[in-house]
Design a protein around this motif. Structure first.
Motif, short mmCIF file in Angstrom:
data_model
loop_
_atom_site.label_atom_id
_atom_site.label_comp_id
_atom_site.label_asym_id
_atom_site.label_seq_id
_atom_site.Cartn_x
_atom_site.Cartn_y
_atom_site.Cartn_z
N HIS A 286 -47.13 28.76 -5.27
CA HIS A 286 -46.33 28.47 -4.07
C HIS A 286 -45.81 29.76 -3.43
CE1 HIS A 286 -46.46 24.22 -5.17
NE2 HIS A 286 -46.11 24.58 -6.40
N GLY A 287 -46.69 30.74 -3.37
CA GLY A 287 -46.35 31.97 -2.67
C GLY A 287 -45.64 33.02 -3.50
N ASP A 288 -45.41 32.76 -4.77
CA ASP A 288 -44.73 33.73 -5.65
C ASP A 288 -45.71 34.18 -6.72
OD1 ASP A 288 -43.11 35.27 -7.21
OD2 ASP A 288 -41.70 33.67 -7.73
N LEU A 289 -46.50 35.22 -6.42
CA LEU A 289 -47.54 35.68 -7.34
C LEU A 289 -46.99 36.08 -8.69
CD1 LEU A 289 -49.78 37.89 -4.99
CD2 LEU A 289 -50.09 35.49 -5.61
N SER A 290 -45.73 36.51 -8.72
CA SER A 290 -45.14 36.98 -9.99
C SER A 290 -44.99 35.85 -11.00
CB SER A 290 -43.78 37.63 -9.73
OG SER A 290 -42.84 36.67 -9.25
N ARG A 291 -45.15 34.61 -10.58
CA ARG A 291 -45.10 33.49 -11.53
C ARG A 291 -46.34 33.41 -12.40
NH1 ARG A 291 -43.49 28.28 -8.10
NH2 ARG A 291 -43.63 27.33 -10.19
N TYR B 190 -51.85 47.84 -10.75
CA TYR B 190 -53.15 48.41 -10.42
C TYR B 190 -53.56 48.11 -8.97
CZ TYR B 190 -53.37 49.00 -15.45
OH TYR B 190 -53.09 49.36 -16.75
N GLY B 191 -52.61 47.61 -8.18
CA GLY B 191 -52.89 47.38 -6.77
C GLY B 191 -53.68 46.13 -6.47
N ILE B 192 -53.58 45.14 -7.35
CA ILE B 192 -54.32 43.89 -7.16
C ILE B 192 -53.39 42.83 -6.58
CG2 ILE B 192 -55.56 42.03 -8.33
CD1 ILE B 192 -56.57 44.13 -10.29
N GLY B 193 -53.86 42.13 -5.58
CA GLY B 193 -53.07 41.10 -4.94
C GLY B 193 -53.50 39.70 -5.37
N ASP B 194 -53.92 38.90 -4.41
CA ASP B 194 -54.24 37.50 -4.69
C ASP B 194 -55.59 37.36 -5.39
OD1 ASP B 194 -53.79 34.80 -4.72
OD2 ASP B 194 -54.24 34.47 -2.59
N GLU B 195 -55.76 36.23 -6.06
CA GLU B 195 -56.99 35.95 -6.81
C GLU B 195 -57.50 34.56 -6.48
OE1 GLU B 195 -58.55 35.94 -11.46
OE2 GLU B 195 -56.42 35.56 -11.02
N LEU B 196 -58.79 34.46 -6.23
CA LEU B 196 -59.48 33.18 -6.03
C LEU B 196 -60.41 32.98 -7.21
CD1 LEU B 196 -60.31 30.75 -4.19
CD2 LEU B 196 -62.01 32.29 -3.16
N ARG B 197 -60.27 31.86 -7.90
CA ARG B 197 -61.06 31.60 -9.10
C ARG B 197 -61.98 30.40 -8.89
NH1 ARG B 197 -58.69 32.27 -15.01
NH2 ARG B 197 -58.84 34.53 -15.08
N ALA C 242 -65.92 32.68 -12.38
CA ALA C 242 -65.79 33.94 -11.65
C ALA C 242 -64.40 34.04 -11.03
CB ALA C 242 -66.85 34.06 -10.56
N SER C 243 -64.00 35.29 -10.81
CA SER C 243 -62.76 35.59 -10.08
C SER C 243 -63.08 36.54 -8.93
CB SER C 243 -61.72 36.24 -10.98
OG SER C 243 -61.10 35.31 -11.81
N PHE C 244 -62.45 36.30 -7.80
CA PHE C 244 -62.60 37.15 -6.63
C PHE C 244 -61.20 37.62 -6.24
CE2 PHE C 244 -65.69 33.72 -6.72
CZ PHE C 244 -66.87 34.44 -6.84
N LEU C 245 -61.03 38.93 -6.17
CA LEU C 245 -59.69 39.48 -6.00
C LEU C 245 -59.59 40.32 -4.75
CD1 LEU C 245 -60.49 40.06 -9.40
CD2 LEU C 245 -58.02 39.74 -9.30
N ARG C 246 -58.41 40.25 -4.13
CA ARG C 246 -58.10 41.09 -2.98
C ARG C 246 -57.07 42.13 -3.39
NH1 ARG C 246 -57.97 36.49 1.86
NH2 ARG C 246 -60.26 36.39 2.10
N GLU D 66 -53.62 42.99 1.23
CA GLU D 66 -54.60 42.19 1.95
C GLU D 66 -54.08 40.75 2.11
OE1 GLU D 66 -57.64 42.99 3.27
OE2 GLU D 66 -57.17 45.10 2.84
N PRO D 67 -54.55 40.02 3.13
CA PRO D 67 -54.10 38.63 3.30
C PRO D 67 -54.45 37.79 2.07
CG PRO D 67 -55.27 39.40 5.25
CD PRO D 67 -55.46 40.45 4.21
N TRP D 68 -53.61 36.82 1.79
CA TRP D 68 -53.87 35.93 0.65
C TRP D 68 -55.00 34.96 0.99
CZ3 TRP D 68 -48.13 34.41 -0.75
CH2 TRP D 68 -47.53 35.51 -1.38
N PHE D 69 -55.59 34.41 -0.05
CA PHE D 69 -56.60 33.38 0.14
C PHE D 69 -55.95 32.11 0.67
CE2 PHE D 69 -58.53 36.08 -3.16
CZ PHE D 69 -59.75 36.35 -2.56
N THR D 70 -56.68 31.38 1.47
CA THR D 70 -56.15 30.18 2.12
C THR D 70 -56.71 28.92 1.46
OG1 THR D 70 -57.97 30.07 3.73
CG2 THR D 70 -56.06 31.44 4.30
N GLU D 71 -56.15 27.79 1.84
CA GLU D 71 -56.68 26.51 1.34
C GLU D 71 -58.13 26.32 1.78
OE1 GLU D 71 -54.16 23.34 2.49
OE2 GLU D 71 -52.46 23.96 1.22
#
Length: 366
Positions: free
Chosen positions: A101-106, A116-123, A136-140, A144-149
């Motif tokens: 819900h928008g809080d990556l630290s959870r 290491y400079g990694i943001g959002d992850e799409l799995r 697989a995992s795809f990382l931004r 960078e903008p977060w992945f969307t629905e």
């Protein structure tokens, strides 16, 4: 998102899956295709043992992490969007930003690599015909903008053809020459904290044949070995969230197969584990080959009886169906495996000694 772009992307992946590539080449080219639809900067791909949901191969692109990190974050710690959960739940794809819900630290996974400079992850977990073949995992990068629905839906819509590509890659790398088995079993010992204590020379040689790109810095750091050890430790602690055994079948670079299984050790410090590595016997691989050919449960039963030398009449009696139904199943089996006779099925596809004992395995996602 332009529907024509999605259709073209899906068509490109379907064609790629038909090319008979090994899974590393397939993954590399699939990454290039996917990045044009959903941009990302880093990725990792893994093959999976369908019955135990343990990872059996690794390809990292612009990202590095240890085997112990992977084992801990996928099989020990609680977190969002674990691959095995995405596969079992039927969702198949998920983004960390949406799951938290928008809080990556959870996410424990995100916290461990935020520096290491990694943001959002799409799995994505790749399932075809109810069988889980790869992940697989795809990382931004951070910033960078977060992945969307929509990104999640797009990946989910492509999971099935990607799974087919991995399934066919398993058959494309079938053994062409018998691997010498004079090394015998190897063993890797871990202390109660999961750190390697010792490794046998045979284990080092077997690990060198596993598909890990890049290779581990030292053999005992192998991701494939570490995940089995983590599962064995979880069993001992009474924490078995996946409810499967600490064992996996790993295909090597040559196309031969290894069996890895882990166990906790008694005596000495609590929590010590060992991972044993040895060549897999044909009966341990035969059910996986049947799945890779896309045989149904009934077709697997008919194949098993065929490999045992049962006649059509005997198979019909044992299965409680008519001989005509058995013949229909055999025709379908021949079509799927590309053979024309029972002799070819035994000799070219499964090999005669696969018929010795076909173990009954529960299909994890059925």
């Amino acid at each position: 998102m332009n529907r024509d772009r999605l259709r073209r992307t899906r068509a490109d992946i379907v064609r790629l899956a038909d090319d008979g590539l090994d899974w590393v080449t397939f993954s590399t080219q699939a990454s290039e295709i996917l990045s044009r639809l959903v941009p990302f900067q880093r990725s990792c791909w893994h093959t999976v043992d369908p019955w135990t949901v343990l990872l059996t191969g690794s390809l990292n692109q612009n990202i590095d992490y240890s085997g112990s990190w992977l084992a801990t974050h996928e099989y020990v710690l609680d977190d969002v969007n674990k691959w095995w959960f995405l596969a079992r739940s039927g969702r198949q794809a998920g983004a960390t930003s949406l799951a938290t819900h928008g809080d990556l630290s959870r996410s424990a996974r995100h916290r461990s690599r935020e520096a290491y400079g990694i943001g959002d992850e799409l799995r994505g977990s790749f399932v075809a015909d109810g069988t889980y073949w790869a992940a697989a995992s795809f990382l931004r990068d951070e910033g960078e903008p977060w992945f969307t629905e929509e990104d999640v839906r797009l990946l989910a819509s492509l999971c099935e053809p990607i799974a087919v590509g991995f399934r066919r890659a398993l058959l494309a790398t079938a053994v062409t020459t018998e691997h010498p088995r004079d090394d015998g079993p190897g063993v890797v010992m871990f202390d109660e904290y999961g750190d390697p204590e010792s490794i046998s020379p045979a284990a080092e040689r077997w690990i060198e044949e596993m598909i890990e790109v890049p290779p581990p810095p030292v053999p005992a750091a192998s991701k494939m070995v570490q995940v089995v050890a983590a599962r064995a430790r979880a069993f001992g602690a009474g924490h078995d969230s996946v409810e499967v055994s600490a064992r996996s079948r790993v295909q090597t670079r040559s196309g031969s197969w290894l069996l890895l299984y882990g166990t906790r050790l008694s005596g000495g410090a609590d929590g010590r584990t060992a991972v044993i590595i040895q060549p897999a016997t044909p009966n341990e691989v035969a059910p996986l080959v049947a799945l890779a050919y896309g045989l149904s449960d009934r077709e697997c039963q008919v194949t098993q009886l065929c490999l045992q030398g049962q006649s059509t009449k005997q198979m019909a009696q044992m299965l409680g169906v008519s001989p005509y139904t058995v013949q229909d199943h055999l025709k379908s089996i021949f079509d799927k495996t590309g053979v024309r006779s029972r002799g070819e099925l035994v000799g070219r596809v499964f090999l005669e000694d696969y018929a010795l004992r076909w173990e009954e395995h529960p299909v994890c996602l059925a």
